[in-house]
Motif scaffolding. Sequence first.
Motif, mmCIF file in Angstrom:
data_model
loop_
_atom_site.group_PDB
_atom_site.id
_atom_site.type_symbol
_atom_site.label_atom_id
_atom_site.label_comp_id
_atom_site.label_asym_id
_atom_site.label_seq_id
_atom_site.Cartn_x
_atom_site.Cartn_y
_atom_site.Cartn_z
ATOM 1 N N ILE A 174 -5.100 -7.536 5.341
ATOM 2 C CA ILE A 174 -6.295 -8.199 4.819
ATOM 3 C C ILE A 174 -6.100 -8.574 3.351
ATOM 4 N N LYS A 175 -5.529 -7.672 2.573
ATOM 5 C CA LYS A 175 -5.303 -7.940 1.143
ATOM 6 C C LYS A 175 -4.338 -9.119 0.958
ATOM 7 N N GLU A 228 -9.040 -9.888 9.694
ATOM 8 C CA GLU A 228 -9.960 -8.753 9.840
ATOM 9 C C GLU A 228 -10.071 -8.276 11.291
ATOM 10 N N GLU A 261 -3.968 2.581 9.174
ATOM 11 C CA GLU A 261 -4.957 2.076 8.226
ATOM 12 C C GLU A 261 -4.309 1.254 7.117
ATOM 13 N N GLN A 262 -3.143 1.702 6.639
ATOM 14 C CA GLN A 262 -2.435 0.945 5.607
ATOM 15 C C GLN A 262 -2.108 -0.468 6.075
ATOM 16 N N LYS A 320 -3.687 -2.344 8.225
ATOM 17 C CA LYS A 320 -4.894 -3.168 8.197
ATOM 18 C C LYS A 320 -5.236 -3.592 6.772
ATOM 19 N N ARG A 321 -5.180 -2.632 5.850
ATOM 20 C CA ARG A 321 -5.519 -2.946 4.461
ATOM 21 C C ARG A 321 -4.543 -3.946 3.854
ATOM 22 N N ALA A 322 -3.250 -3.730 4.089
ATOM 23 C CA ALA A 322 -2.247 -4.622 3.514
ATOM 24 C C ALA A 322 -2.367 -6.023 4.088
ATOM 25 N N GLU A 341 0.845 -1.185 0.000
ATOM 26 C CA GLU A 341 0.000 0.000 0.000
ATOM 27 C C GLU A 341 0.887 1.243 0.000
#
Length: 276
Positions: free
Chosen positions: A271-272, A233, A264-265, A267-269, A176
């Motif tokens: 999960i992705k 998650e 936030e990055q 968490k996104r990375a 990210e």
Amino acid sequence: MSFEQPQSLQAALSALDTHSFKVLAGGTDVFPSAPSGPMTQMILDVTRIDGLSGVTHKDGMTRIGAATTWTDIVQAQLPDAFLGLQAAAREVGSIQIQNAGTIAGNICNASPAADGVPALLALDARVEIASASRELRIVALSDFILGVRKTALAADELVTAVLIPDQPPGTGSAFEKLGGRRYLVISICMTAANILLDHQGRIARAWVSVGSCSAIAQRLHALETDMIGQHPENVQVTQAHLSPLSPIDDVRGSGAYRLDVVKEQCKRAIIKAAQR
């Protein structure tokens, strides 16, 4: 200006052993950082050296030659554990920069905002270093970059490859990046994650690293440890997890903003990467 373009590794190492050269590969960092006016430095172009580019695999190790371009990495057939690195490769400047810029140039330039470094740290990358007078040595990337524009490379040494040990089967990866625009931008912050899940969908192993939030990109070891056994998650990123970071205030963003974004990055990375 003196310009040499050896075609063998031995010739390049011999040149470095006898004179002080600025090593040139893609030139995407060398030329923008050069002072105005005629160049007076001695230049050693390593792009013609046989065997210094390309991606190979042998004995549990992926070897990315030092002069391998980011376009080469994007186009290489690699396991899913390299998806984060390939995503980072697509973020390096423009397509033209990706066609010229090299993986070794990215790490040797030692910029806090080097796009490739977080993804390489998440892969436990090592740096292969050669010289004319000493044995080949291998250094962890985390020990190779010492500070802003500072590495563990001696004047007579040349990075010959980046080495990545095989990742556990099933490892997913993500990257990210946040910048002021989509392309040709220095990152405000960036995060890479490699995640391995167990059969119940819980995190079995994790690698998370952050760039542009400290002088050197950092692995978040405490976060990696606390994630084990959790569903992706459900992972919560705390300020304590981000304690290795020391973001600055600059024209691209404040340190506080960077920390908020990185949370936030991450968490996104995570999960992705887990979805892959």
